[in-house]
Design a protein around this motif. Sequence first.
Motif, short mmCIF file in Angstrom:
data_model
loop_
_atom_site.label_atom_id
_atom_site.label_comp_id
_atom_site.label_asym_id
_atom_site.label_seq_id
_atom_site.Cartn_x
_atom_site.Cartn_y
_atom_site.Cartn_z
N SER A 87 0.88 -1.21 -0.02
CA SER A 87 0.09 0.07 -0.16
C SER A 87 0.93 1.17 -0.12
O SER A 87 0.55 2.16 -0.83
CB SER A 87 -0.90 -0.06 1.18
N SER A 88 2.00 1.22 0.73
CA SER A 88 2.90 2.33 0.89
C SER A 88 3.39 2.72 -0.52
O SER A 88 3.72 3.96 -0.81
CB SER A 88 3.71 2.22 2.09
N LYS A 89 3.71 1.85 -1.18
CA LYS A 89 4.56 1.93 -2.44
C LYS A 89 3.31 2.18 -3.56
O LYS A 89 3.84 2.54 -4.81
CB LYS A 89 5.11 0.53 -2.83
N GLY A 90 2.11 2.04 -3.48
CA GLY A 90 1.00 2.51 -4.29
C GLY A 90 0.62 1.32 -5.07
O GLY A 90 0.25 1.65 -6.13
N TYR A 91 1.15 0.07 -4.71
CA TYR A 91 0.83 -1.02 -5.61
C TYR A 91 -0.47 -1.54 -5.11
O TYR A 91 -0.81 -1.58 -3.84
CB TYR A 91 1.93 -2.11 -5.56
N GLN A 92 -1.18 -2.10 -6.04
CA GLN A 92 -2.52 -2.74 -5.96
C GLN A 92 -2.24 -4.25 -5.39
O GLN A 92 -1.59 -5.00 -6.28
CB GLN A 92 -3.55 -2.66 -6.99
N VAL A 93 -2.75 -4.78 -4.42
CA VAL A 93 -2.60 -6.32 -4.12
C VAL A 93 -3.24 -6.81 -4.91
O VAL A 93 -4.64 -6.55 -5.19
CB VAL A 93 -2.89 -6.49 -2.62
N GLN A 94 -2.93 -8.05 -5.70
CA GLN A 94 -3.74 -8.81 -6.48
C GLN A 94 -4.90 -9.36 -5.93
O GLN A 94 -5.07 -9.67 -4.71
CB GLN A 94 -2.97 -10.03 -7.02
N ASP A 97 1.87 -16.05 1.10
CA ASP A 97 3.00 -16.49 -0.11
C ASP A 97 3.02 -15.70 -0.99
O ASP A 97 3.99 -15.32 -1.70
CB ASP A 97 2.81 -17.96 -0.39
N SER A 98 1.48 -15.46 -1.64
CA SER A 98 1.42 -14.49 -2.63
C SER A 98 1.85 -13.21 -2.48
O SER A 98 2.43 -12.58 -3.36
CB SER A 98 -0.06 -14.57 -3.21
N LEU A 99 1.45 -12.67 -1.32
CA LEU A 99 1.88 -11.39 -0.90
C LEU A 99 3.37 -11.28 -0.84
O LEU A 99 3.99 -10.07 -1.36
CB LEU A 99 1.43 -10.80 0.58
N LEU A 100 4.10 -12.24 -0.33
CA LEU A 100 5.51 -12.06 -0.27
C LEU A 100 6.21 -12.17 -1.73
O LEU A 100 7.09 -11.35 -1.97
CB LEU A 100 6.09 -13.39 0.46
N SER A 101 5.51 -12.84 -2.81
CA SER A 101 6.12 -12.67 -3.91
C SER A 101 5.86 -11.48 -4.74
O SER A 101 6.74 -11.13 -5.30
CB SER A 101 5.32 -13.93 -4.76
N GLN A 102 4.58 -10.57 -4.41
CA GLN A 102 4.54 -9.61 -4.86
C GLN A 102 5.30 -8.59 -4.33
O GLN A 102 5.85 -7.63 -4.99
CB GLN A 102 2.96 -8.95 -4.61
N VAL A 103 5.58 -8.54 -3.00
CA VAL A 103 6.74 -7.66 -2.49
C VAL A 103 8.06 -7.95 -2.86
O VAL A 103 8.77 -6.78 -3.23
CB VAL A 103 6.66 -7.86 -0.84
#
Length: 320
Positions: free
Chosen positions: A86-93, A101-107
Amino acid sequence: MRFSFVSALVVTLATESAVASTWFGKAAYNKWHETELERWLSDHDVPYPTPADRKDLENLVKSNWNDKVVTPYNSWDTKQLQSYMSSKGYQVQKGTEKNKDSLLSQVKNSWSDTEESVSNAYSNVHDWIFDSWTDSQLKAFCDSNGIPVPQPRTRDSLLKSARENYQSLAKKAGETTAYPGNWLYKSWSDSELKAWLDERGYPVPQPSTRDRLVAYVRRNSRLASLNMNAATSSAGNEYTQVINGVAAYSQWIKEKLGLAASSVSASASSAVFGSASSASSAASKSAQKGGDAATESATQGKNRVQEGAQKATDYVKEEL
């Protein structure tokens, strides 16, 4: 001819040796004082023997450096991973909001820091250590340490003065600067330390002694600096979009209503620009406190502009 070949070989080997020495010796902690190595280990909850010689301490820092500083996200929980995105302005899938695991991959895919960039950052701590401080905290730091700040005392002038006097101030007090001690936060109250952690979603240590609060603020300051710069950039992009929208809206009024409505258009544009300016100011101030707040303010800014545009349209209808 043989002498020339041997000489060239010696020069080549010497050059390679120098390069290797530079590569292996560039880690920031290689030059840290023994107390700074102990402080870093303590801040990051890494146990170390006492007494211990400097080499043992340095090796402990080295073995934990990547996990604690270069790729800290590997130990984050779901909330921290979401907060970073959120702080980076990215939308979580969609559908992965609670999937670690998915969040970790996105980060991991969005992470830009490297071992080299982190080492360079910790070689110049004064360049970023003050970034996440509020204006009042910067003022208190300068005032309590007798640091003159040119007028007007804007945030930029406060930051410049704090950074320029950081080294000399620490030296005068007999303190280290590469990984600073508690002296840096002596003008902060306990409640300010807690608020800093709470606003950024960092866990508050228990028990919350002052030393532990300072340790948690210090160890998270680098990440907070990176997130605040990203939030500011996001807010700036939102403001740019708003301004472009205002320009297009003003042009639309002129095309639809003609030059006779120019005064009305000016009033309408003023209403929208007022909303945009208010939104930008709110986002900028929020960026100093945390990425989530800045992102939220940017979103609110869009809503304000839309409201301003609607009011401007109603105004035009009434005047014509």
